[in-house]
Design an enzyme around this catalytic site. Structure first.
Site, mmCIF file in Angstrom:
data_model
loop_
_atom_site.group_PDB
_atom_site.id
_atom_site.type_symbol
_atom_site.label_atom_id
_atom_site.label_comp_id
_atom_site.label_asym_id
_atom_site.label_seq_id
_atom_site.Cartn_x
_atom_site.Cartn_y
_atom_site.Cartn_z
ATOM 1 N N PRO A 291 19.875 6.356 49.989
ATOM 2 C CA PRO A 291 19.354 7.590 49.396
ATOM 3 C C PRO A 291 19.219 8.699 50.430
ATOM 4 O O PRO A 291 18.905 8.456 51.600
ATOM 5 C CB PRO A 291 17.978 7.184 48.869
ATOM 6 C CG PRO A 291 17.589 5.983 49.663
ATOM 7 C CD PRO A 291 18.856 5.316 50.129
ATOM 8 N N ARG A 293 18.725 12.737 49.167
ATOM 9 C CA ARG A 293 17.904 13.701 48.443
ATOM 10 C C ARG A 293 16.580 13.111 47.926
ATOM 11 O O ARG A 293 15.534 13.736 48.052
ATOM 12 C CB ARG A 293 18.709 14.225 47.251
ATOM 13 C CG ARG A 293 18.047 15.360 46.497
ATOM 14 C CD ARG A 293 18.784 15.612 45.164
ATOM 15 N NE ARG A 293 20.215 15.637 45.317
ATOM 16 C CZ ARG A 293 20.911 16.749 45.574
ATOM 17 N NH1 ARG A 293 20.317 17.911 45.660
ATOM 18 N NH2 ARG A 293 22.223 16.678 45.713
ATOM 19 N N ARG A 329 21.912 26.310 48.634
ATOM 20 C CA ARG A 329 22.195 25.607 47.372
ATOM 21 C C ARG A 329 22.365 26.545 46.175
ATOM 22 O O ARG A 329 23.280 26.335 45.382
ATOM 23 C CB ARG A 329 21.141 24.528 47.107
ATOM 24 C CG ARG A 329 21.141 23.428 48.178
ATOM 25 C CD ARG A 329 20.221 22.259 47.826
ATOM 26 N NE ARG A 329 20.713 21.516 46.696
ATOM 27 C CZ ARG A 329 20.252 21.595 45.467
ATOM 28 N NH1 ARG A 329 19.223 22.373 45.193
ATOM 29 N NH2 ARG A 329 20.802 20.890 44.498
ATOM 30 N N CYS A 359 24.489 40.373 53.183
ATOM 31 C CA CYS A 359 25.428 41.262 52.507
ATOM 32 C C CYS A 359 26.445 40.482 51.686
ATOM 33 O O CYS A 359 27.628 40.434 52.016
ATOM 34 C CB CYS A 359 26.144 42.126 53.538
ATOM 35 S SG CYS A 359 24.960 43.027 54.529
ATOM 36 N N GLU A 360 25.984 39.845 50.640
ATOM 37 C CA GLU A 360 26.819 39.102 49.695
ATOM 38 C C GLU A 360 26.095 39.143 48.359
ATOM 39 O O GLU A 360 24.883 38.891 48.313
ATOM 40 C CB GLU A 360 26.900 37.604 50.087
ATOM 41 C CG GLU A 360 27.572 37.293 51.392
ATOM 42 C CD GLU A 360 29.086 37.402 51.325
ATOM 43 O OE1 GLU A 360 29.644 37.349 50.205
ATOM 44 O OE2 GLU A 360 29.688 37.545 52.394
ATOM 45 N N TYR A 387 19.313 19.070 51.828
ATOM 46 C CA TYR A 387 20.428 20.014 51.791
ATOM 47 C C TYR A 387 19.913 21.452 51.888
ATOM 48 O O TYR A 387 20.475 22.371 51.290
ATOM 49 C CB TYR A 387 21.289 19.783 50.532
ATOM 50 C CG TYR A 387 21.726 18.326 50.434
ATOM 51 C CD1 TYR A 387 22.670 17.819 51.322
ATOM 52 C CD2 TYR A 387 21.158 17.441 49.507
ATOM 53 C CE1 TYR A 387 23.052 16.487 51.283
ATOM 54 C CE2 TYR A 387 21.533 16.108 49.465
ATOM 55 C CZ TYR A 387 22.479 15.645 50.346
ATOM 56 O OH TYR A 387 22.850 14.323 50.312
#
Ligand SMILES: *Cc1c(COP(=O)(O)O)cnc(C)c1O
Length: 439
Positions: A291, A293, A329, A359-360, A387
């Site tokens: 495992p 997460r 994520r 800047c996206e 993550y």
């Protein structure tokens, strides 16, 4: 504009008391004041309890261990986090030479390390063989031959498992259907026996196990049971052919609740899997679970300050000092993370898109969130322990955030905030030209 009414995940170690969020015994507002933002905060109790939930099922009533937990380090590889798991008794699942170096840096026992990954380089294979890992999980015939070559050069044996793509029926388990179409991972089910036969003929290869990993954020047990059955069918067939399998690695992938999901209870889930293996007469195998997460996802939050509130005709934006550079994520998978004000206050709730300064347009952390906040307030982005930091980047020359671990009333800085100077310390400009470029 619609605002979401998704429930908060059930958390251990993070609680709201009288309108103030805490990590164990410390207030998140105090921690942000002391360490700055953006800031990753982990609860030692949360990760300990998640580990123990797995471990309860791994030891049977007579005290005999039926399975081992290998933390999939790619979910969160901070040395303090992996050292906590080591002290709890975990081994590790590694997917790079870099992760192997981290495991060795905390003094992990090489025999508790399994090396997975679809594109291991010859250097990484050599590093793993020299370290003496328990097993290399092989994902292709070409890799099998490369491992044999490297082991020949090093004059050592190479313990291997094949990673089986068990081809669990996607129709019945839509949650993992994308994982199934993706054949980058593992060896196709119908080619596994042939590949084991080939492995058995290679001079330096020791066949020790069999492995599968069917996906991530899986919230039902059924696909796991299908995978267990299919892998055990192979183990039985291999035994008939005189190829003995000693360990069975069932991978990771159990989901967590980010709000709406209700994954199975960890102990129950693990019991169900281990019981199935025992019922089928394979209880003697050394079983490994990997495992990631589900051990750390809900053991961490990301704290961020509101920089600006920017009302708009179509949407209102809550611009914060964290971004896709801290938590990728949402940008990468449109993943949902609950976002809460760290200190509740009596201001009007407004629906915002919570976005970062990068800047996206893909730089968002939450969409359509109803929040009662003002400029300068602190928000906690929940379920950020897996993550999260590991995917952080320096895009826009943004230093990576600090990470801290809370243990009761104590707090430990487990990664210093990067400085801008760190970011270009390894760069150099071209030598100054002393003559004309045309010579
Ligand atoms: C990523 C990964 C895991 C862990 O997956 P989670 O969804 O984080 O539990 C386990 N095993 C392998 C081989 C992996 O690649």
């Amino acid at each position: 504009m619609t605002s979401t009414t998704i429930p908060l995940p059930h958390l251990i170690g993070f609680t709201e008391r009288n309108g103030n969020w805490h990590a164990e015994d410390l207030s998140l507002a105090d921690l942000a004041k002391e360490f700055g933002t953006p800031l990753y905060v982990y609860s030692k109790r949360a990760l300990t309890e998640a580990y123990q939930a797995y471990d309860r099922a791994c030891v049977d009533a007579s005290g005999k261990r039926r399975a081992r937990i290998h933390f999939a380090m790619k979910a969160n590889s901070n040395l303090a986090i992996i050292d906590c798991f080591k002290q709890l008794g975990a081994g590790f699942d590694l997917v790079s030479g870099g992760e192997l170096s981290r495991a060795l840096a905390i003094g992990a026992d090489p025999s508790s390390l399994v090396f997975a990954g679809v594109g291991k380089s010859a250097d990484e294979i050599a590093q793993a063989l020299k370290a003496g890992v328990k097993c290399i999980n092989v994902e292709s015939i070409a890799e099998l031959h490369k491992i044999n070559q490297v082991a020949t050069r090093l004059q050592c044996r190479a313990p291997i498992s094949l990673r089986v793509n068990p081809d669990v029926d996607a129709q019945t388990h839509p949650y993992i259907s994308t994982g199934l179409k993706d054949n980058k991972f593992g060896i196709a089910y119908h080619e596994v026996l042939k590949t084991y036969r080939e492995a058995a003929l290679l001079s330096q290869i020791d066949i020790v196990g069999i492995d599968c990993h069917i996906g991530s954020q899986i919230t039902t047990t059924a696909p796991y049971l299908d995978a267990v059955d299919k892998v055990l069918d192979l183990v039985a067939q291999l035994k008939k052919e005189g190829i003995e399998i000693h360990h069975l690695d069932l991978g990771g992938g159990l989901g967590i609740s980010y709000g709406e999901e209700s994954p199975p209870d960890i102990t129950e889930f693990t019991n169900t899997l281990l019981n199935r293996v025992a019922e089928r007469g394979f209880g003697h195998l050394d079983i490994v679970l990997e495992p990631g997460r589900s051990l750390v996802g809900n053991a961490g939050v990301l704290l961020t300050h509101v920089e600006y509130l920017k009302p708009g005709a179509e949407k209102n934006f809550c611009i914060v000092d964290a971004a896709m550079t801290e938590l990728m994520r949402p940008a990468l998978y449109e993943a949902y993370h609950a976002i809460v004000p760290v200190q509740s206050k009596p201001v009007k709730s407004v629906t915002y898109d919570v976005v970062g300064p990068v800047c996206e347009s893909g730089d968002w952390l939450g969409r359509g969130r109803s929040l009662a906040v003002e400029e300068g307030d602190l928000l906690a982005i929940l379920s950020a322990g897996a993550y999260g930091f590991v995917m952080a980047s320096n895009y826009n020359t943004r230093p990576k955030p600090a990470e801290i671990m809370v243990d009761g009333k104590n707090v430990y800085l487990i990664r210093q905030r990067e400085t801008v100077a760190d970011l270009f310390a390894n760069e150099s400009t071209l030598p100054k030209q002393t003559h004309s470029p045309l010579g």
